[in-house]
Design a protein around this motif. Structure first.
Motif, PDB file in Angstrom:
ATOM      1  N   ASP A 109       5.687  -8.419   0.572  1.00 62.91           N
ATOM      2  CA  ASP A 109       6.502  -9.077   1.581  1.00 62.91           C
ATOM      3  C   ASP A 109       6.136  -8.538   2.953  1.00 62.91           C
ATOM      4  OD1 ASP A 109       8.175 -10.881   0.156  1.00 62.91           O
ATOM      5  OD2 ASP A 109       9.380  -9.210  -0.551  1.00 62.91           O
ATOM      6  N   SER A 110       6.750  -9.097   3.951  1.00 61.54           N
ATOM      7  CA  SER A 110       6.501  -8.633   5.311  1.00 61.54           C
ATOM      8  C   SER A 110       7.083  -7.238   5.505  1.00 61.54           C
ATOM      9  CB  SER A 110       7.143  -9.597   6.318  1.00 61.54           C
ATOM     10  OG  SER A 110       8.556  -9.471   6.289  1.00 61.54           O
ATOM     11  N   PHE A 111       6.605  -6.593   6.529  1.00 57.23           N
ATOM     12  CA  PHE A 111       7.073  -5.255   6.898  1.00 57.23           C
ATOM     13  C   PHE A 111       8.590  -5.265   7.086  1.00 57.23           C
ATOM     14  CE2 PHE A 111       7.449  -1.718   9.981  1.00 57.23           C
ATOM     15  CZ  PHE A 111       6.739  -0.744   9.296  1.00 57.23           C
ATOM     16  N   GLU A 112       9.090  -6.294   7.762  1.00 56.96           N
ATOM     17  CA  GLU A 112      10.522  -6.390   8.038  1.00 56.96           C
ATOM     18  C   GLU A 112      11.331  -6.573   6.751  1.00 56.96           C
ATOM     19  OE1 GLU A 112      13.699  -9.089  10.579  1.00 56.96           O
ATOM     20  OE2 GLU A 112      11.579  -9.576  10.675  1.00 56.96           O
ATOM     21  N   LEU A 135      13.922   3.897   9.597  1.00 56.49           N
ATOM     22  CA  LEU A 135      12.832   3.787  10.554  1.00 56.49           C
ATOM     23  C   LEU A 135      11.555   3.816   9.726  1.00 56.49           C
ATOM     24  CD1 LEU A 135      11.732   3.728  13.419  1.00 56.49           C
ATOM     25  CD2 LEU A 135      11.782   6.224  13.397  1.00 56.49           C
ATOM     26  N   LEU A 136      11.056   2.639   9.409  1.00 55.13           N
ATOM     27  CA  LEU A 136       9.861   2.505   8.567  1.00 55.13           C
ATOM     28  C   LEU A 136       8.638   2.626   9.458  1.00 55.13           C
ATOM     29  CD1 LEU A 136       8.935   1.895   5.692  1.00 55.13           C
ATOM     30  CD2 LEU A 136       9.150  -0.531   6.209  1.00 55.13           C
ATOM     31  N   THR A 137       7.795   3.610   9.169  1.00 56.42           N
ATOM     32  CA  THR A 137       6.636   3.862  10.029  1.00 56.42           C
ATOM     33  C   THR A 137       5.373   3.221   9.454  1.00 56.42           C
ATOM     34  OG1 THR A 137       5.996   5.948   8.968  1.00 56.42           O
ATOM     35  CG2 THR A 137       7.660   6.060  10.713  1.00 56.42           C
ATOM     36  N   PHE A 138       4.383   3.055  10.312  1.00 55.10           N
ATOM     37  CA  PHE A 138       3.116   2.442   9.926  1.00 55.10           C
ATOM     38  C   PHE A 138       2.096   3.432   9.402  1.00 55.10           C
ATOM     39  CE2 PHE A 138       4.567  -1.023  12.688  1.00 55.10           C
ATOM     40  CZ  PHE A 138       4.254  -2.105  11.892  1.00 55.10           C
ATOM     41  N   SER A 139       2.386   4.718   9.380  1.00 54.99           N
ATOM     42  CA  SER A 139       1.380   5.645   8.887  1.00 54.99           C
ATOM     43  C   SER A 139       1.100   5.324   7.421  1.00 54.99           C
ATOM     44  CB  SER A 139       1.839   7.092   9.050  1.00 54.99           C
ATOM     45  OG  SER A 139       2.914   7.382   8.199  1.00 54.99           O
ATOM     46  N   ASP A 140      -0.108   5.570   6.968  1.00 54.04           N
ATOM     47  CA  ASP A 140      -0.578   5.225   5.617  1.00 54.04           C
ATOM     48  C   ASP A 140      -0.566   3.725   5.381  1.00 54.04           C
ATOM     49  OD1 ASP A 140      -1.048   7.847   5.071  1.00 54.04           O
ATOM     50  OD2 ASP A 140       0.794   8.152   3.963  1.00 54.04           O
ATOM     51  N   PRO A 188      10.734   6.901   6.102  1.00 56.92           N
ATOM     52  CA  PRO A 188       9.560   6.838   5.222  1.00 56.92           C
ATOM     53  C   PRO A 188       8.429   6.056   5.883  1.00 56.92           C
ATOM     54  CG  PRO A 188      11.107   5.150   4.583  1.00 56.92           C
ATOM     55  CD  PRO A 188      11.769   5.958   5.684  1.00 56.92           C
ATOM     56  N   ASN A 189       7.205   6.338   5.440  1.00 61.51           N
ATOM     57  CA  ASN A 189       6.106   5.489   5.893  1.00 61.51           C
ATOM     58  C   ASN A 189       5.998   4.302   4.926  1.00 61.51           C
ATOM     59  OD1 ASN A 189       4.362   6.198   3.668  1.00 61.51           O
ATOM     60  ND2 ASN A 189       3.816   8.073   4.747  1.00 61.51           N
ATOM     61  N   LEU A 190       5.142   3.383   5.247  1.00 61.38           N
ATOM     62  CA  LEU A 190       5.006   2.157   4.463  1.00 61.38           C
ATOM     63  C   LEU A 190       4.671   2.458   3.006  1.00 61.38           C
ATOM     64  CD1 LEU A 190       5.024  -0.928   4.540  1.00 61.38           C
ATOM     65  CD2 LEU A 190       2.599  -0.832   5.067  1.00 61.38           C
ATOM     66  N   LYS A 191       3.748   3.365   2.774  1.00 62.15           N
ATOM     67  CA  LYS A 191       3.342   3.712   1.405  1.00 62.15           C
ATOM     68  C   LYS A 191       4.525   4.274   0.625  1.00 62.15           C
ATOM     69  CE  LYS A 191       0.212   6.676  -1.167  1.00 62.15           C
ATOM     70  NZ  LYS A 191      -0.270   8.025  -1.198  1.00 62.15           N
ATOM     71  N   GLU A 192       5.294   5.179   1.228  1.00 60.57           N
ATOM     72  CA  GLU A 192       6.449   5.772   0.554  1.00 60.57           C
ATOM     73  C   GLU A 192       7.501   4.712   0.228  1.00 60.57           C
ATOM     74  OE1 GLU A 192       6.370  10.231   2.575  1.00 60.57           O
ATOM     75  OE2 GLU A 192       7.284   8.564   3.671  1.00 60.57           O
ATOM     76  N   ALA A 193       7.728   3.787   1.137  1.00 62.21           N
ATOM     77  CA  ALA A 193       8.711   2.726   0.910  1.00 62.21           C
ATOM     78  C   ALA A 193       8.275   1.826  -0.242  1.00 62.21           C
ATOM     79  CB  ALA A 193       8.913   1.912   2.182  1.00 62.21           C
ATOM     80  N   LYS A 194       6.991   1.449  -0.261  1.00 58.84           N
ATOM     81  CA  LYS A 194       6.474   0.615  -1.350  1.00 58.84           C
ATOM     82  C   LYS A 194       6.616   1.335  -2.694  1.00 58.84           C
ATOM     83  CE  LYS A 194       2.980  -2.004   1.190  1.00 58.84           C
ATOM     84  NZ  LYS A 194       1.524  -2.224   1.325  1.00 58.84           N
TER      85      LYS A 194
END
Length: 77
Positions: A52-55, A71-76, A34-40
């Motif tokens: 929180d932090s990315f990690e 594998l958390l990506t930085f897109s978005d 997922p990208n960061l937005k999807e994970a959030k």
């Protein structure tokens, strides 16, 4: 569901880009991307998201959804 069965029957390595907020349905795959937005959004749908932090975010997603690898990506960003 058919993909999950096929991957498991053939013992294939799988990398999946998730759709939606229920990442639990992907806990059979080897790596979820997922990208960061999807994970959030996934954590927020269960009222678990905190700034929180990315990690830490990645660890929360992996743990909560019982994922093999993430594998958390930085897109978005």
């Amino acid at each position: 569901i058919r993909l999950k069965k096929y991957v498991q029957e053939k013992n294939l390595f799988s990398i999946v880009d998730p759709k939606g907020v229920n990442f639990t349905k992907y806990n059979w795959c080897d790596i979820l991307t997922p990208n960061l937005k999807e994970a959030k959004e996934a954590l927020a749908s269960y009222n678990l998201y905190k700034e929180d932090s990315f990690e830490i975010l990645g660890k929360q997603v992996q743990s909560f959804f019982n994922l093999n690898s993430l594998l958390l990506t930085f897109s978005d960003w």
